[in-house]
Write a protein that holds these residues in place. Structure first.
Motif, PDB file in Angstrom:
ATOM      1  N   GLU A   1       0.886  -1.164   0.000  1.00  0.00           N
ATOM      2  CA  GLU A   1       0.000   0.000   0.000  1.00  0.00           C
ATOM      3  C   GLU A   1       0.922   1.212   0.000  1.00  0.00           C
ATOM      4  OE1 GLU A   1      -2.604  -0.269   3.356  1.00  0.00           O
ATOM      5  OE2 GLU A   1      -3.473  -2.142   2.667  1.00  0.00           O
ATOM      6  N   GLY A   2       1.042   1.847  -1.109  1.00  0.00           N
ATOM      7  CA  GLY A   2       2.006   2.927  -1.214  1.00  0.00           C
ATOM      8  C   GLY A   2       3.405   2.346  -1.173  1.00  0.00           C
ATOM      9  N   LYS A   3       4.237   2.841  -0.253  1.00  0.00           N
ATOM     10  CA  LYS A   3       5.604   2.344  -0.143  1.00  0.00           C
ATOM     11  C   LYS A   3       5.765   1.314   0.971  1.00  0.00           C
ATOM     12  CE  LYS A   3       7.814   6.415  -2.049  1.00  0.00           C
ATOM     13  NZ  LYS A   3       8.816   7.437  -1.842  1.00  0.00           N
ATOM     14  N   GLU A   4       4.763   1.172   1.832  1.00  0.00           N
ATOM     15  CA  GLU A   4       4.862   0.239   2.949  1.00  0.00           C
ATOM     16  C   GLU A   4       4.356  -1.146   2.552  1.00  0.00           C
ATOM     17  OE1 GLU A   4       3.380   1.408   6.755  1.00  0.00           O
ATOM     18  OE2 GLU A   4       3.537   3.528   6.212  1.00  0.00           O
ATOM     19  N   ALA A   5       5.103  -2.156   2.960  1.00  0.00           N
ATOM     20  CA  ALA A   5       4.669  -3.528   2.723  1.00  0.00           C
ATOM     21  C   ALA A   5       3.891  -4.008   3.945  1.00  0.00           C
ATOM     22  CB  ALA A   5       5.861  -4.438   2.478  1.00  0.00           C
ATOM     23  N   VAL A   6       2.688  -4.492   3.707  1.00  0.00           N
ATOM     24  CA  VAL A   6       1.833  -4.984   4.788  1.00  0.00           C
ATOM     25  C   VAL A   6       1.752  -6.501   4.666  1.00  0.00           C
ATOM     26  CG1 VAL A   6      -0.486  -4.910   5.776  1.00  0.00           C
ATOM     27  CG2 VAL A   6       0.490  -2.853   4.725  1.00  0.00           C
ATOM     28  N   PRO A   7       2.118  -7.244   5.720  1.00  0.00           N
ATOM     29  CA  PRO A   7       2.059  -8.706   5.625  1.00  0.00           C
ATOM     30  C   PRO A   7       0.629  -9.198   5.456  1.00  0.00           C
ATOM     31  CG  PRO A   7       2.647  -8.026   7.858  1.00  0.00           C
ATOM     32  CD  PRO A   7       2.556  -6.791   7.022  1.00  0.00           C
ATOM     33  N   MET A   8       0.473 -10.191   4.588  1.00  0.00           N
ATOM     34  CA  MET A   8      -0.836 -10.803   4.371  1.00  0.00           C
ATOM     35  C   MET A   8      -1.110 -11.815   5.482  1.00  0.00           C
ATOM     36  SD  MET A   8      -1.341 -11.593   0.374  1.00  0.00           S
ATOM     37  CE  MET A   8      -2.498 -12.898   0.276  1.00  0.00           C
ATOM     38  N   GLU A   9      -2.309 -11.807   6.006  1.00  0.00           N
ATOM     39  CA  GLU A   9      -2.667 -12.783   7.024  1.00  0.00           C
ATOM     40  C   GLU A   9      -2.983 -14.110   6.343  1.00  0.00           C
ATOM     41  OE1 GLU A   9      -5.551 -11.694   9.944  1.00  0.00           O
ATOM     42  OE2 GLU A   9      -4.934  -9.599   9.873  1.00  0.00           O
ATOM     43  N   LYS A  10      -2.533 -15.193   6.961  1.00  0.00           N
ATOM     44  CA  LYS A  10      -2.847 -16.517   6.429  1.00  0.00           C
ATOM     45  C   LYS A  10      -4.247 -16.913   6.870  1.00  0.00           C
ATOM     46  CE  LYS A  10       1.363 -19.035   5.641  1.00  0.00           C
ATOM     47  NZ  LYS A  10       2.102 -20.257   5.912  1.00  0.00           N
ATOM     48  N   THR A  11      -4.962 -17.535   5.982  1.00  0.00           N
ATOM     49  CA  THR A  11      -6.251 -18.103   6.317  1.00  0.00           C
ATOM     50  C   THR A  11      -6.003 -19.379   7.094  1.00  0.00           C
ATOM     51  OG1 THR A  11      -7.231 -17.218   4.306  1.00  0.00           O
ATOM     52  CG2 THR A  11      -8.367 -19.054   5.346  1.00  0.00           C
ATOM     53  N   GLN A  12      -6.771 -19.593   8.144  1.00  0.00           N
ATOM     54  CA  GLN A  12      -6.646 -20.818   8.909  1.00  0.00           C
ATOM     55  C   GLN A  12      -7.641 -21.832   8.380  1.00  0.00           C
ATOM     56  OE1 GLN A  12      -7.139 -19.546  12.991  1.00  0.00           O
ATOM     57  NE2 GLN A  12      -4.927 -19.407  13.227  1.00  0.00           N
ATOM     58  N   ALA A  13      -7.206 -23.099   8.379  1.00  0.00           N
ATOM     59  CA  ALA A  13      -8.058 -24.165   7.850  1.00  0.00           C
ATOM     60  C   ALA A  13      -7.900 -25.419   8.697  1.00  0.00           C
ATOM     61  CB  ALA A  13      -7.677 -24.472   6.411  1.00  0.00           C
ATOM     62  N   ALA A  14      -8.955 -26.187   8.749  1.00  0.00           N
ATOM     63  CA  ALA A  14      -8.898 -27.534   9.309  1.00  0.00           C
ATOM     64  C   ALA A  14      -9.176 -28.469   8.146  1.00  0.00           C
ATOM     65  CB  ALA A  14      -9.942 -27.712  10.402  1.00  0.00           C
ATOM     66  N   ILE A  15      -8.451 -29.570   8.083  1.00  0.00           N
ATOM     67  CA  ILE A  15      -8.687 -30.522   7.003  1.00  0.00           C
ATOM     68  C   ILE A  15      -9.412 -31.745   7.561  1.00  0.00           C
ATOM     69  CG2 ILE A  15      -6.796 -29.697   5.564  1.00  0.00           C
ATOM     70  CD1 ILE A  15      -5.098 -32.008   6.471  1.00  0.00           C
ATOM     71  N   TYR A  16     -10.221 -32.352   6.716  1.00  0.00           N
ATOM     72  CA  TYR A  16     -11.034 -33.501   7.108  1.00  0.00           C
ATOM     73  C   TYR A  16     -10.826 -34.619   6.096  1.00  0.00           C
ATOM     74  CZ  TYR A  16     -15.165 -36.428   7.747  1.00  0.00           C
ATOM     75  OH  TYR A  16     -15.997 -37.482   7.937  1.00  0.00           O
ATOM     76  N   CYS A  17     -10.453 -35.778   6.598  1.00  0.00           N
ATOM     77  CA  CYS A  17     -10.234 -36.947   5.754  1.00  0.00           C
ATOM     78  C   CYS A  17     -11.142 -38.070   6.247  1.00  0.00           C
ATOM     79  CB  CYS A  17      -8.785 -37.419   5.853  1.00  0.00           C
ATOM     80  SG  CYS A  17      -7.566 -36.135   5.555  1.00  0.00           S
ATOM     81  N   ARG A  18     -11.724 -38.809   5.324  1.00  0.00           N
ATOM     82  CA  ARG A  18     -12.566 -39.927   5.739  1.00  0.00           C
ATOM     83  C   ARG A  18     -12.219 -41.165   4.938  1.00  0.00           C
ATOM     84  NH1 ARG A  18     -16.580 -41.113   2.218  1.00  0.00           N
ATOM     85  NH2 ARG A  18     -17.743 -42.358   3.690  1.00  0.00           N
ATOM     86  N   LEU A  19     -12.506 -42.290   5.540  1.00  0.00           N
ATOM     87  CA  LEU A  19     -12.216 -43.579   4.939  1.00  0.00           C
ATOM     88  C   LEU A  19     -13.029 -43.782   3.674  1.00  0.00           C
ATOM     89  CD1 LEU A  19     -10.809 -46.368   5.292  1.00  0.00           C
ATOM     90  CD2 LEU A  19     -12.862 -47.104   6.488  1.00  0.00           C
ATOM     91  N   SER A  20     -12.368 -44.268   2.647  1.00  0.00           N
ATOM     92  CA  SER A  20     -13.056 -44.638   1.416  1.00  0.00           C
ATOM     93  C   SER A  20     -13.647 -46.024   1.598  1.00  0.00           C
ATOM     94  CB  SER A  20     -12.063 -44.638   0.257  1.00  0.00           C
ATOM     95  OG  SER A  20     -12.650 -45.221  -0.877  1.00  0.00           O
ATOM     96  N   GLN A  21     -14.801 -46.261   1.061  1.00  0.00           N
ATOM     97  CA  GLN A  21     -15.429 -47.585   1.124  1.00  0.00           C
ATOM     98  C   GLN A  21     -14.547 -48.640   0.467  1.00  0.00           C
ATOM     99  OE1 GLN A  21     -19.307 -47.551  -0.664  1.00  0.00           O
ATOM    100  NE2 GLN A  21     -20.273 -48.276   1.195  1.00  0.00           N
ATOM    101  N   ASP A  22     -13.744 -48.233  -0.485  1.00  0.00           N
ATOM    102  CA  ASP A  22     -12.884 -49.164  -1.213  1.00  0.00           C
ATOM    103  C   ASP A  22     -11.647 -49.576  -0.420  1.00  0.00           C
ATOM    104  OD1 ASP A  22     -14.624 -48.906  -3.323  1.00  0.00           O
ATOM    105  OD2 ASP A  22     -13.462 -47.296  -4.254  1.00  0.00           O
ATOM    106  N   ASP A  23     -11.383 -48.922   0.704  1.00  0.00           N
ATOM    107  CA  ASP A  23     -10.162 -49.182   1.462  1.00  0.00           C
ATOM    108  C   ASP A  23     -10.522 -49.549   2.888  1.00  0.00           C
ATOM    109  OD1 ASP A  23      -7.644 -49.296   2.499  1.00  0.00           O
ATOM    110  OD2 ASP A  23      -7.023 -47.336   1.772  1.00  0.00           O
ATOM    111  N   GLY A  24     -10.551 -50.825   3.202  1.00  0.00           N
ATOM    112  CA  GLY A  24     -10.966 -51.284   4.514  1.00  0.00           C
ATOM    113  C   GLY A  24      -9.826 -51.673   5.421  1.00  0.00           C
ATOM    114  N   SER A  25      -8.596 -51.249   5.153  1.00  0.00           N
ATOM    115  CA  SER A  25      -7.450 -51.652   5.977  1.00  0.00           C
ATOM    116  C   SER A  25      -7.504 -50.992   7.349  1.00  0.00           C
ATOM    117  CB  SER A  25      -6.141 -51.298   5.271  1.00  0.00           C
ATOM    118  OG  SER A  25      -6.061 -49.911   5.086  1.00  0.00           O
ATOM    119  N   LEU A  26      -6.808 -51.578   8.320  1.00  0.00           N
ATOM    120  CA  LEU A  26      -6.736 -51.024   9.663  1.00  0.00           C
ATOM    121  C   LEU A  26      -5.653 -49.964   9.718  1.00  0.00           C
ATOM    122  CD1 LEU A  26      -7.018 -54.319  11.736  1.00  0.00           C
ATOM    123  CD2 LEU A  26      -8.821 -52.666  11.244  1.00  0.00           C
TER     124      LEU A  26
END
Length: 71
Positions: free
Chosen positions: A4-29
């Motif tokens: 912004e003009g001559k000053e550099a302003v750090p960008m804030e990172k977006t926070q995220a949570a990731i979600y993974c679920r078992l596929s029906q095709d993969d029944g391993s323990l």
């Protein structure tokens, strides 16, 4: 960084949570191949889009077919 003009302003990172679920095709323990692949893909996506992963939810071993009886 966003400039912004001559000053550099750090960008804030977006926070995220990731979600993974078992596929029906993969029944391993333990962590299944599909869960590991999902984690890798979601982590890569977040890194590429400057997102900070604050949590990871995995329901490896649970699917719609065996979840109904759990209370």
């Amino acid at each position: 960084m966003v400039c912004e003009g001559k000053e550099a302003v750090p960008m804030e990172k977006t926070q995220a949570a990731i979600y993974c679920r078992l596929s029906q095709d993969d029944g391993s323990l333990g962590d299944s191949g599909s869960i590991q692949t999902q984690k890798a893909l979601l982590t890569q996506y977040c890194q590429e889009h400057h997102m900070e992963i604050v949590d990871c939810y995995c329901d490896d071993g649970w699917s719609g077919t065996n979840f109904a009886g759990v209370r």
